[in-house]
Design an enzyme around this catalytic site. Structure first.
Site, short mmCIF file in Angstrom:
data_model
loop_
_atom_site.label_atom_id
_atom_site.label_comp_id
_atom_site.label_asym_id
_atom_site.label_seq_id
_atom_site.Cartn_x
_atom_site.Cartn_y
_atom_site.Cartn_z
N HIS A 169 -6.90 5.68 16.54
CA HIS A 169 -7.03 6.26 17.87
C HIS A 169 -6.33 7.62 17.89
CE1 HIS A 169 -8.69 2.65 19.77
NE2 HIS A 169 -7.88 1.97 18.97
N THR A 185 0.67 2.87 3.92
CA THR A 185 0.07 4.01 4.60
C THR A 185 -0.55 5.02 3.64
OG1 THR A 185 2.17 5.21 4.62
CG2 THR A 185 1.69 3.80 6.53
#
Length: 213
Positions: free
Chosen positions: A114, A173
């Protein structure tokens, strides 16, 4: 394949709440509910559900359940896949898992992203000038012979190489190269896996067993 799905697979902004995408997600969610009502003695029934749920799943899957799969149709899993309780895959775009992978309890794989700024996260203008909540997604790839320990989160866009071990509680990540042990939040390579890690060096653990050569 619908336009919004193409956008998601291409890494472009898409409308996750689009009715066509909801149709795919709801089908997957219902299949997950059916799977979660089965038990380990119903493996044939479970395998039928898994073959309907995923884009492709290889031979000999063993997934304890419950499972929470967002689309399923974007996930490919290889042979001899083992997963513990509470496997979660939010596959708004492609997720690829190789052969002989072990996943511990509470492993989560996510692909959607997002916008970081709150006003952009709430609404954007689509190409037609309509205000919509939009996001984008990046694929996740996991190689062969990987062990992903319990409570690991694998974030969007990550590639994990072959023969890796990801330590418990890690948040992955960035890409992890093959043949390494990595752990932490954020997850970092700790060291390369070598013959020094063989159980042959621990006869007290082997207790008369042996490795296959």
């Amino acid at each position: 394949m619908i336009d919004q799905e193409n956008k998601a697979l291409e890494g472009k902004l898409f409308q996750a709440s689009h009715p066509d995408l909801k149709k795919f997600k709801f089908k997957s969610h219902i299949l997950c509910q059916k799977y979660n009502k089965t038990n380990e003695y119903q493996q044939l029934k479970r395998n039928k559900i898994l073959n309907k749920l995923f884009k492709k799943i290889g031979k000999n899957p063993a997934i304890l359940g419950p499972i929470y799969i967002h689309y399923g149709r974007h996930t490919t899993i290889g042979d001899n896949f083992i997963a513990g309780f509470n496997l979660t895959i939010q596959d708004d775009t492609n997720v690829n898992i190789g052969d002989n992978c072990f996943l511990g309890p509470n492993v989560t794989i996510v692909t959607p992203i997002h916008p970081l700024l709150p006003n952009e996260r709430f609404k954007l203008l689509d190409r037609n000038g309509n205000k919509e909540t939009l996001c984008y997604a990046k694929p996740v790839n996991i190689g062969n012979n990987c062990w992903i320990c319990s409570n690991v989160v694998i974030c969007s866009g990550v590639k994990i190489g072959n023969n890796c071990v990801i330590g418990a509680g890690s948040v992955v990540t960035k890409d992890i190269p093959s043949n390494t042990f990595a752990a932490g939040n954020p997850c970092k390579v700790i060291r390369t896996l070598t013959s020094n890690d063989s159980l042959l060096n621990h006869p007290e653990i082997l207790d008369g067993c042996n490795i296959i050569k």
